[in-house]
Design a protein around this motif. Structure first.
Motif, PDB file in Angstrom:
ATOM      1  N   CYS A 323       0.882  -1.177  -0.096  1.00 19.67           N
ATOM      2  CA  CYS A 323      -0.086  -0.055   0.063  1.00 19.67           C
ATOM      3  C   CYS A 323       0.779   1.153  -0.070  1.00 19.67           C
ATOM      4  O   CYS A 323       1.946   1.199   0.828  1.00 19.67           O
ATOM      5  CB  CYS A 323      -1.015  -0.006   1.222  1.00 19.67           C
ATOM      6  N   GLU A 324       0.605   2.053  -0.756  1.00 17.83           N
ATOM      7  CA  GLU A 324       1.677   3.465  -1.110  1.00 17.83           C
ATOM      8  C   GLU A 324       0.618   4.435  -0.385  1.00 17.83           C
ATOM      9  O   GLU A 324       1.300   5.663  -0.777  1.00 17.83           O
ATOM     10  CB  GLU A 324       1.645   3.543  -2.574  1.00 17.83           C
ATOM     11  N   CYS A 325       0.024   4.366   0.537  1.00 19.45           N
ATOM     12  CA  CYS A 325      -0.814   5.602   1.084  1.00 19.45           C
ATOM     13  C   CYS A 325       0.373   6.494   1.477  1.00 19.45           C
ATOM     14  O   CYS A 325      -0.004   7.832   1.592  1.00 19.45           O
ATOM     15  CB  CYS A 325      -1.775   5.044   2.393  1.00 19.45           C
ATOM     16  N   ILE A 328       1.839   8.529  -1.058  1.00 22.51           N
ATOM     17  CA  ILE A 328       0.652   9.372  -1.592  1.00 22.51           C
ATOM     18  C   ILE A 328       0.381  10.551  -0.724  1.00 22.51           C
ATOM     19  O   ILE A 328       0.385  11.745  -1.212  1.00 22.51           O
ATOM     20  CB  ILE A 328      -0.509   8.517  -1.991  1.00 22.51           C
ATOM     21  N   CYS A 338       0.388   3.105  -7.318  1.00 24.78           N
ATOM     22  CA  CYS A 338       0.307   1.796  -6.494  1.00 24.78           C
ATOM     23  C   CYS A 338      -0.148   0.589  -7.386  1.00 24.78           C
ATOM     24  O   CYS A 338      -1.212   0.651  -8.043  1.00 24.78           O
ATOM     25  CB  CYS A 338      -0.759   2.153  -5.279  1.00 24.78           C
ATOM     26  N   LEU A 340      -1.542  -1.987  -6.193  1.00 23.15           N
ATOM     27  CA  LEU A 340      -3.021  -2.409  -5.786  1.00 23.15           C
ATOM     28  C   LEU A 340      -4.007  -1.707  -6.305  1.00 23.15           C
ATOM     29  O   LEU A 340      -5.448  -2.221  -6.423  1.00 23.15           O
ATOM     30  CB  LEU A 340      -3.113  -2.585  -4.549  1.00 23.15           C
ATOM     31  N   PHE A 341      -3.910  -0.382  -6.837  1.00 25.82           N
ATOM     32  CA  PHE A 341      -5.070   0.523  -7.269  1.00 25.82           C
ATOM     33  C   PHE A 341      -5.839  -0.098  -8.287  1.00 25.82           C
ATOM     34  O   PHE A 341      -5.286  -0.259  -9.193  1.00 25.82           O
ATOM     35  CB  PHE A 341      -4.500   1.657  -7.777  1.00 25.82           C
ATOM     36  N   CYS A 345      -7.326  -3.255  -4.583  1.00 27.50           N
ATOM     37  CA  CYS A 345      -7.886  -2.268  -3.836  1.00 27.50           C
ATOM     38  C   CYS A 345      -8.721  -1.389  -4.486  1.00 27.50           C
ATOM     39  O   CYS A 345      -8.435  -0.754  -5.341  1.00 27.50           O
ATOM     40  CB  CYS A 345      -6.537  -1.482  -3.252  1.00 27.50           C
ATOM     41  N   GLY A 352      -5.755   0.140   1.810  1.00 32.49           N
ATOM     42  CA  GLY A 352      -5.342   1.384   2.677  1.00 32.49           C
ATOM     43  C   GLY A 352      -6.468   2.377   2.860  1.00 32.49           C
ATOM     44  O   GLY A 352      -7.617   2.333   2.112  1.00 32.49           O
ATOM     45  N   MET A 355      -8.262   4.899   0.191  1.00 29.89           N
ATOM     46  CA  MET A 355      -9.266   4.401  -0.707  1.00 29.89           C
ATOM     47  C   MET A 355     -10.734   4.124  -0.063  1.00 29.89           C
ATOM     48  O   MET A 355     -11.638   3.811  -0.529  1.00 29.89           O
ATOM     49  CB  MET A 355      -8.727   2.807  -1.108  1.00 29.89           C
ATOM     50  N   CYS A 362      -6.824   8.060  -3.514  1.00 31.50           N
ATOM     51  CA  CYS A 362      -7.187   7.039  -4.148  1.00 31.50           C
ATOM     52  C   CYS A 362      -8.702   6.997  -4.167  1.00 31.50           C
ATOM     53  O   CYS A 362      -9.088   6.371  -5.597  1.00 31.50           O
ATOM     54  CB  CYS A 362      -6.754   5.454  -3.445  1.00 31.50           C
TER      55      CYS A 362
HETATM   56  S1  SF4 Z   1      -4.814   2.202  -3.912  1.00 31.42           S
HETATM   57 FE1  SF4 Z   1      -5.140   1.186  -1.958  1.00 31.42          FE
HETATM   58  S2  SF4 Z   1      -3.208  -0.003  -1.483  1.00 31.42           S
HETATM   59 FE2  SF4 Z   1      -2.740   1.469  -3.057  1.00 31.42          FE
HETATM   60  S3  SF4 Z   1      -1.987   3.295  -1.847  1.00 31.42           S
HETATM   61 FE3  SF4 Z   1      -4.091   3.706  -2.422  1.00 31.42          FE
HETATM   62  S4  SF4 Z   1      -5.303   2.851  -0.535  1.00 31.42           S
HETATM   63 FE4  SF4 Z   1      -3.331   1.866  -0.518  1.00 31.42          FE
END
Ligand code: SF4
Lengths: 375, 74
Positions: A323-325, A328, A338, A340-341, A345, A352, A355, A362
């Motif tokens: 998770c890159e929160c 970010i 990210c 997972l975006f 996620c 995170g 989101m 996100c």
């Molecule tokens: S997309 Fe999800 S996992 Fe990725 S930084 Fe945003 S909240 Fe975190």
């Protein structure tokens, strides 16, 4: 709706965009950070980035209280809620934020904990009045906008002689976070984040006023323009920042004069000062321990302090892997960076905190489909 | 979370409370954080509280600036 629709007029938005394009110097770049998630949301919802010339970049800051709360505090709230005598209340946004091990308040509620969503601290107070057999804990989060309502609740609880109302305080302060970003290695030494100016908070500033920004506009030589949360407000603030940068100025200007004064809301500030005091530091997701950036309940109101009534775990588990929160929130990365975006996620299955809240970068990007790659 | 909306105060109630009209929806909110609010004023509502009064003259100034700009556009 009056005072809303007029500030969303598409023709004026186009005119503002043309004015900005005419004033922005094609030979330089303008990196502007909007501190507040409310602005991030407006920018994504109205596609404001697409209206701006290429040399203007909007960098999304850490100003979403749901997003900056570290995982450990969510875990602590869940642990509080597991107390059989406790009813934990909080604002809706908090319910879906995953703690460590992926457990959210919503999940804990499904597992049997007494957790309620409230719209106002007054609802939490009412619960305490109508359920004298329960201990009502209000899980308080938020910036300067949300702190005064918590202060009112504590003062009213004391006036009503309530002994079953408690606050788990996680209120944080905006100016210290902005200073922290400007002091960070990313901005100062590494130069990974270039910041030429700030779009200042809207509703936070109705309370604290515009004066607190004077210090860092001078100290860090960056202009600040306080802006409302409607799209025309944001565009006009961008225009005012471009102008200041072109002229080499770094002052504090106020686009949101319809609601913000230099001194802010004196009554709300006095109330907050009577109930809360500074913590030496508070942990923020993405920023780490930020000195004097959070509030705790004063000794005088100790009887209402959940942190004195129960032992609250102080560990800080790491954010979910991948998770890159954190990056970010510091403006170092964008949601689409990210992995997972939009895959693992999404707002339905957030990993995170960014989101979860509509003001998280996100969630705002995902909801409004703005994941074009940036040059 | 920090979102807040302008609402028209329609009636003052006991205990520092007021009834407001939020784009047609009626709500009861607290005036504990503001002073001297009267029916007919616009206030900015956040989590059930009026945070500040909305200054109609300042709003008109900002809007005048916008319409000037839109009128000047080709
Ligand atoms: S997309 Fe999800 S996992 Fe990725 S930084 Fe945003 S909240 Fe975190």
């Amino acid at each position: 709706m009056k005072y809303v629709d007029e500030f969303r007029d598409g023709d004026v938005a186009q005119a503002l965009a043309r004015a900005i394009a005419a004033e922005a110097d094609p030979a330089r770049s303008y990196h502007l950070m909007e501190f507040c998630g409310g602005h991030t949301h407006a920018i994504a919802r109205y596609g404001l980035e697409d209206l701006l010339p290429r040399q203007i970049r909007l960098i999304h800051g850490p100003g979403c209280p749901v997003c900056v709360l570290p995982v450990g505090r969510i875990d602590a709230a869940i642990q509080l809620a597991k107390n059989p005598e406790v009813t934990l209340c909080t604002y809706g946004d908090m319910m879906r934020v995953p703690g460590s091990k992926g457990v959210s308040l919503l999940k804990a509620k499904a597992d049997g904990a007494d957790i309620r969503m409230v719209h106002s601290t007054l609802d939490a107070l009412k619960l305490a009045q109508t359920h004298p057999d329960r201990r009502i804990v209000f899980f308080a989060i938020g910036f300067e906008t949300t702190t005064p309502p918590t202060a009112v609740a504590i003062v009213q609880a004391r006036a009503a002689g309530l002994t079953n109302f408690f606050v788990f305080c996680n209120h944080v302060l905006t100016p210290s976070a902005i200073s922290n970003i400007l002091e960070s290695p990313d901005v100062r030494q590494l130069g990974t984040v270039k910041l030429d100016g700030f779009i200042g908070p809207a509703h936070v500033s109705t309370v604290i006023g515009s004066a607190p920004y004077d210090y860092f506009a001078q100290e860090y030589r960056r202009p600040v323009v306080i802006a409302g949360f409607e799209p025309l407000d944001v565009l006009q603030a961008v225009r005012m920042l471009v102008r200041q940068i072109n002229q080499g100025r770094h002052g504090v200007e106020n686009e949101f004069a319809r609601a913000v004064t230099p001194e802010g809301n004196a009554k709300a500030k006095a109330l907050v000062a009577s109930v809360f005091e500074l913590r030496k530091w508070f942990e923020w997701r993405g920023l780490g321990r930020v000195p004097y950036s959070g509030l705790k309940i004063k000794a005088e109101f100790a009887a209402f302090d959940a942190e004195r009534r129960w032992t609250i775990p102080q560990d800080s588990p790491p954010d979910p892997k991948s998770c890159e929160c954190g990056a970010i929130l510091r403006g170092v990365k964008r949601p689409a960076d990210c992995r997972l975006f939009g895959h693992a996620c999404t707002p339905e299955t957030p990993i995170g905190s960014c989101m979860v809240s509509a003001e998280g970068a996100c969630a705002a990007y995902w909801t409004y489909g703005r994941f074009r790659s940036q040059p | 979370m920090c979102l807040a909306m302008p609402a028209l105060v329609t009636e003052l109630l006991d205990g520092d409370m007021a009834r407001v009209d939020l784009g047609g929806a009626r709500q009861t909110i607290s005036l504990a954080l503001v002073s001297d609010v009267e029916p007919g004023d616009y206030v900015i509502i956040h989590v059930g509280y009026a945070l500040t009064r909305l200054d109609a003259a300042e709003a008109a100034k900002t809007l005048a600036l916008f319409s000037e700009l839109a009128a000047a556009a080709p």
